[in-house]
Enzyme design. Structure first.
Site, PDB file in Angstrom:
ATOM      1  N   LYS A   1       0.850  -1.203   0.000  1.00  0.00           N
ATOM      2  CA  LYS A   1       0.000   0.000   0.000  1.00  0.00           C
ATOM      3  C   LYS A   1       0.879   1.245   0.000  1.00  0.00           C
ATOM      4  O   LYS A   1       0.634   2.190  -0.754  1.00  0.00           O
ATOM      5  CB  LYS A   1      -0.879   0.013   1.250  1.00  0.00           C
ATOM      6  N   ASN A   2       1.922   1.245   0.817  1.00  0.00           N
ATOM      7  CA  ASN A   2       2.715   2.466   0.987  1.00  0.00           C
ATOM      8  C   ASN A   2       3.740   2.691  -0.108  1.00  0.00           C
ATOM      9  O   ASN A   2       4.411   3.725  -0.121  1.00  0.00           O
ATOM     10  CB  ASN A   2       3.351   2.485   2.379  1.00  0.00           C
TER      11      ASN A   2
ATOM     12  N   CYS B   1      -5.112  13.033  12.479  1.00  0.00           N
ATOM     13  CA  CYS B   1      -5.664  11.684  12.400  1.00  0.00           C
ATOM     14  C   CYS B   1      -5.475  11.081  13.781  1.00  0.00           C
ATOM     15  O   CYS B   1      -5.003  11.739  14.702  1.00  0.00           O
ATOM     16  CB  CYS B   1      -4.966  10.877  11.316  1.00  0.00           C
TER      17      CYS B   1
ATOM     18  N   ARG C   1       0.070  15.110  12.479  1.00  0.00           N
ATOM     19  CA  ARG C   1       0.575  14.826  11.130  1.00  0.00           C
ATOM     20  C   ARG C   1       0.454  16.033  10.197  1.00  0.00           C
ATOM     21  O   ARG C   1      -0.275  16.032   9.211  1.00  0.00           O
ATOM     22  CB  ARG C   1      -0.135  13.595  10.551  1.00  0.00           C
TER      23      ARG C   1
ATOM     24  N   ASP D   1       4.198  20.443   7.207  1.00  0.00           N
ATOM     25  CA  ASP D   1       5.199  21.517   7.166  1.00  0.00           C
ATOM     26  C   ASP D   1       6.483  21.084   6.470  1.00  0.00           C
ATOM     27  O   ASP D   1       7.109  21.875   5.749  1.00  0.00           O
ATOM     28  CB  ASP D   1       5.498  22.021   8.577  1.00  0.00           C
TER      29      ASP D   1
ATOM     30  N   ASP E   1       4.627   1.120  12.146  1.00  0.00           N
ATOM     31  CA  ASP E   1       3.358   0.505  11.736  1.00  0.00           C
ATOM     32  C   ASP E   1       3.166  -0.885  12.333  1.00  0.00           C
ATOM     33  O   ASP E   1       2.043  -1.387  12.359  1.00  0.00           O
ATOM     34  CB  ASP E   1       3.264   0.425  10.209  1.00  0.00           C
TER      35      ASP E   1
ATOM     36  N   ARG F   1      -8.592  -0.142   5.129  1.00  0.00           N
ATOM     37  CA  ARG F   1      -7.714   0.822   4.447  1.00  0.00           C
ATOM     38  C   ARG F   1      -6.373   0.175   4.111  1.00  0.00           C
ATOM     39  O   ARG F   1      -5.723   0.544   3.145  1.00  0.00           O
ATOM     40  CB  ARG F   1      -7.479   2.044   5.338  1.00  0.00           C
TER      41      ARG F   1
HETATM   42  C1  EPZ Z   1       4.141   7.146   5.988  1.00  0.00           C
HETATM   43  O1  EPZ Z   1       3.316   8.179   6.502  1.00  0.00           O
HETATM   44  C2  EPZ Z   1       3.257   5.916   5.951  1.00  0.00           C
HETATM   45  N1  EPZ Z   1       2.118   6.153   5.077  1.00  0.00           N
HETATM   46  C3  EPZ Z   1       2.765   5.601   7.365  1.00  0.00           C
HETATM   47  O2  EPZ Z   1       1.999   4.394   7.289  1.00  0.00           O
HETATM   48  C4  EPZ Z   1       3.987   5.358   8.250  1.00  0.00           C
HETATM   49  O3  EPZ Z   1       3.552   5.127   9.576  1.00  0.00           O
HETATM   50  C5  EPZ Z   1       4.897   6.593   8.211  1.00  0.00           C
HETATM   51  O4  EPZ Z   1       5.254   6.898   6.846  1.00  0.00           O
HETATM   52  C6  EPZ Z   1       6.177   6.393   9.021  1.00  0.00           C
HETATM   53  O5  EPZ Z   1       6.863   5.272   8.534  1.00  0.00           O
HETATM   54  C7  EPZ Z   1       2.291   6.086   3.730  1.00  0.00           C
HETATM   55  O6  EPZ Z   1       3.389   5.855   3.239  1.00  0.00           O
HETATM   56  C8  EPZ Z   1       1.073   6.288   2.896  1.00  0.00           C
HETATM   57  P1  EPZ Z   1       5.996  10.678   8.026  1.00  0.00           P
HETATM   58  P2  EPZ Z   1       3.822   9.716   6.472  1.00  0.00           P
HETATM   59  O7  EPZ Z   1       5.880  11.887   7.194  1.00  0.00           O
HETATM   60  O8  EPZ Z   1       4.618   9.972   5.259  1.00  0.00           O
HETATM   61  C9  EPZ Z   1       5.774  14.061  11.296  1.00  0.00           C
HETATM   62  C10 EPZ Z   1       0.150   3.021   7.637  1.00  0.00           C
HETATM   63  O9  EPZ Z   1      -0.264   2.500   8.683  1.00  0.00           O
HETATM   64  N2  EPZ Z   1       5.679  14.994  10.149  1.00  0.00           N
HETATM   65  O10 EPZ Z   1       7.233   9.837   7.967  1.00  0.00           O
HETATM   66  O11 EPZ Z   1       2.663  10.566   6.766  1.00  0.00           O
HETATM   67  C11 EPZ Z   1       4.496  13.259  11.453  1.00  0.00           C
HETATM   68  O12 EPZ Z   1       3.559  14.013  12.216  1.00  0.00           O
HETATM   69  C12 EPZ Z   1       0.603   4.459   7.651  1.00  0.00           C
HETATM   70  O13 EPZ Z   1       0.275   2.423   6.535  1.00  0.00           O
HETATM   71  C13 EPZ Z   1       5.757  16.366  10.395  1.00  0.00           C
HETATM   72  O14 EPZ Z   1       5.900  16.801  11.528  1.00  0.00           O
HETATM   73  O15 EPZ Z   1       4.781   9.704   7.753  1.00  0.00           O
HETATM   74  C14 EPZ Z   1       4.954  12.032  12.169  1.00  0.00           C
HETATM   75  O16 EPZ Z   1       5.035  12.299  13.568  1.00  0.00           O
HETATM   76  C15 EPZ Z   1       0.367   5.118   8.996  1.00  0.00           C
HETATM   77  N3  EPZ Z   1       5.649  17.222   9.341  1.00  0.00           N
HETATM   78  C16 EPZ Z   1       6.365  11.822  11.626  1.00  0.00           C
HETATM   79  O17 EPZ Z   1       6.762  13.065  11.042  1.00  0.00           O
HETATM   80  C17 EPZ Z   1       5.500  16.771   8.057  1.00  0.00           C
HETATM   81  O18 EPZ Z   1       5.437  17.605   7.126  1.00  0.00           O
HETATM   82  C18 EPZ Z   1       6.461  10.723  10.589  1.00  0.00           C
HETATM   83  O19 EPZ Z   1       5.657  11.095   9.530  1.00  0.00           O
HETATM   84  C19 EPZ Z   1       5.432  15.384   7.837  1.00  0.00           C
HETATM   85  C20 EPZ Z   1       5.531  14.514   8.892  1.00  0.00           C
END
Ligand code: EPZ
Length: 419
Positions: A22-23, A118, A123, A126, A307, A399
Site C-alpha cells: 500500500k505504501n 488523524c 501529522r 510543514d 506501523d 484501508r
Molecule cells: C508514511 O506516513 C506511511 N504512510 C505511514 O503508514 C507510516 O507510519 C509513516 O510513513 C512512518 O513510517 C504512507 O506511506 C502512505 P511521516 P507519512 O511523514 O509519510 C511528522 C500506515 O499505517 N511529520 O514519515 O505521513 C508526522 O507528524 C501508515 O500504513 C511532520 O511533523 O509519515 C509524524 O510524527 C500510517 N511534518 C512523523 O513526522 C511533516 O510535514 C512521521 O511522519 C510530515 C511529517
C-alpha cells in the site's frame, strides 16, 4: 461502520501470499501524473480503500485509469489535469498530499485542503511545504482552509528535512524529477517504499540517486516514458501475519516477501522465542513454546517500523515478564493499549511509552480500531483470546488490509466481517 468478529483460541497454520505494498502504491500512483504516457502498475492492492480513493482522486484530476487485471492498473495522465486536489479525499486520506509535488511539476500550481489530524497524531505537512518551497514553490493560504502552491518553474536545490519524513521525501523527490538542475534531499527517509518510488521513477527515465540512504540527489529535467512496473510486497501486511502466527502459537509460511525489508521484526520475534526461517522470497514463523518479554523502540527505517508497533504490543501481552515499548515516530500511537486492557491485558502507558506485564489471559471483548494498524492488532489479539472479540471500525482496517477476513480464514482463523 462494519465490524470484525473474531473467535479466538485457534493457532494459525498454512501458507499466505502477501499483497503488493500500500505504501509503495500510493506515492507511485501519484508519480504516474508526472508521465505523459500510459503506465501499467502490477502488484497493486486494488482491494484497499486507500488505493481505491487514490484512483478515484486521479480520475477527478483528469487522469484516465483502467483496471488491467486483479492487481494491475493502467494510468494515462496525458490529458489536461486539474490543480485542485478534491477535498473529499484530502480530508480523509493523508496520502493525497503525495499529489502536491507531481501536480506542481505538471501544472505549476496546486490547491490542497489543510490535512486533518488523524488518530495517531497531528501529522502536519510543514516538511512537505518546506521541501517544495526550496524548489521555488510559493505557498499561500487560499479560501476555505486551503493551501495554494505555485511555481513558474521548479528549480533544483539542496533541502534538509528536520525529520526523515517518508511522505516529504517522496513529495520532494517527485517534484525534483521535473525541476531544472539537481536537487539534494538531506536527512531523507530510507524506507523501502521510498526506494521503490525511486526505482519506479528511474524505470521511467528519471535520475534519482542514493534512495535508501539519508542523502538522495535527483538530476531533474529528464523526459519520462511510459511502461510497466511491479511494486514491492507489503512488508507491514507480512509483519502483521508473522505476529499473528507467533501470538496464536501457529506455523505460517508467507510468500511474496522481501525478508530484508523487515530485519528488525525477525530479530525481535526470534529474541522473544518465535522460530523465524528466512527464505529468498518467503518467511516461515512458528511459535510452540512460551514467549519471552522484550524491549522495543520504534524509529525511522532501518529502525523498528512504527506501523508494526501495535502488533508487537499485542504480542507482548503474551510474553513472560515485563516488556517495554517506546513509540518515537508518532505522538499518539498507543491508544490500542487501552483497548487491549479491555481484553485483560496488563499494560500501562505514559506518553510515548508502554509497559506490558505478561502473560495475561486475553478475553474476547468489544473493542474499537483507532487506526488501521491498531485495528489489525486488536484482531490479532482476538485470535489469541478466549471467546469472541468484536473489533469496531472495520473500514479503518480495510484501508490497509484487503480481503482480510477471508485471508485470515484461509489460515484457520474464525473471523467474519459484519455490516
Ligand atoms: C508514511 O506516513 C506511511 N504512510 C505511514 O503508514 C507510516 O507510519 C509513516 O510513513 C512512518 O513510517 C504512507 O506511506 C502512505 P511521516 P507519512 O511523514 O509519510 C511528522 C500506515 O499505517 N511529520 O514519515 O505521513 C508526522 O507528524 C501508515 O500504513 C511532520 O511533523 O509519515 C509524524 O510524527 C500510517 N511534518 C512523523 O513526522 C511533516 O510535514 C512521521 O511522519 C510530515 C511529517
Amino acid at each position: 461502520m462494519g465490524q470484525f468478529v473474531v473467535a479466538g483460541g485457534r493457532p494459525l497454520a498454512g501458507t499466505f501470499a502477501v499483497s503488493g505494498s500500500k505504501n509503495a502504491a500510493l506515492p507511485i500512483l501519484a508519480a504516474t501524473t508526472l508521465v505523459a504516457a500510459p503506465v501499467t502498475l502490477k502488484g497493486v492492492p486494488l482491494g484497499l480503500l486507500d488505493v481505491r480513493h487514490m484512483l478515484a482522486m486521479l480520475r477527478e484530476l483528469g487522469v484516465r485509469v483502467a483496471t488491467a487485471g486483479p492487481d494491475s492498473v493502467t494510468v494515462d495522465a496525458r490529458g489536461p489535469l486539474s490543480p485542485d486536489l478534491p477535498d473529499a479525499y484530502t480530508r480523509t486520506m493523508r496520502a493525497s498530499v503525495f499529489l502536491m509535488g507531481p501536480v506542481l511539476a505538471r501544472l505549476g500550481r496546486v490547491t490542497v485542503s489543510r490535512p486533518g489530524g488523524c488518530n495517531i497524531g497531528p501529522r502536519p505537512i510543514d516538511l512537505h511545504v518546506k521541501g517544495l518551497a526550496a524548489l521555488s514553490v510559493r505557498f499561500a493560504d487560499g479560501p476555505g482552509g486551503h493551501i495554494v502552491g505555485e511555481a513558474a518553474r521548479l528549480k533544483g536545490a539542496v533541502t534538509y528535512l528536520d525529520f526523515p519524513s517518508v511522505g516529504a521525501t517522496e513529495n520532494v523527490m517527485m517534484a525534483a524529477v521535473a525541476a531544472d538542475g539537481t536537487t539534494v534531499i538531506e536527512n531523507a527517509a530510507r524506507e523501502p517504499e521510498v526506494v521503490d518510488l525511486a526505482q519506479f521513477l528511474n524505470a521511467r527515465g528519471a535520475a534519482v540517486h542514493g534512495a535508501g540512504t539519508d542523502r538522495i540527489w535527483i538530476e531533474g529535467g529528464r523526459t519520462l516514458s511510459g511502461g510497466t512496473y511491479e511494486l514491492i510486497p507489503d512488508r507491514i501486511e507480512a509483519g502483521t501475519v508473522a505476529v499473528a502466527a507467533a501470538l496464536t502459537g501457529g506455523d505460517v509460511t508467507m510468500s511474496h516477501v522481501i525478508p530484508e525489508h523487515l530485519t528488525p521484526l525477525w530479530r525481535k520475534l526470534s529474541e522473544m522465542g518465535a522460530v523465524v526461517e528466512l527464505g529468498s522470497t518467503t518467511v516461515r514463523v512458528s511459535a510452540a513454546g512460551a514467549l519471552r518479554a522484550a524491549s522495543l523502540r520504534t524509529g525511522p527505517h532501518p529502525g523498528f517500523p512504527t506501523d508494526l508497533q501495535p502488533l508487537m504490543l499485542a504480542l507482548m501481552t503474551q510474553a513472560r515478564g515485563c516488556s517495554t515499548l517506546v513509540e518515537t515516530v508518532f505522538e499518539n500511537r498507543l491508544r490500542h493499549a487501552l483497548e487491549l486492557r479491555r481484553m485483560g491485558a496488563n499494560v500501562l502507558t505514559d506518553g510515548r511509552m508502554a509497559v506490558i506485564y505478561g502473560p495475561t489471559p486475553l478475553e474476547g471483548a468489544v473493542v474499537e480500531a483507532t487506526d488501521l494498524r491498531a485495528g489489525a492488532a486488536l484482531m490479532v489479539a482476538g485470535l489469541a483470546a478466549q471467546g469472541r472479540t468484536t473489533v469496531l471500525g472495520a473500514e479503518m482496517v480495510a484501508r490497509g488490509y484487503q480481503d482480510w477476513a477471508q485471508r485470515l480464514q484461509s489460515l484457520g482463523a474464525s473471523v467474519t466481517l459484519e455490516p
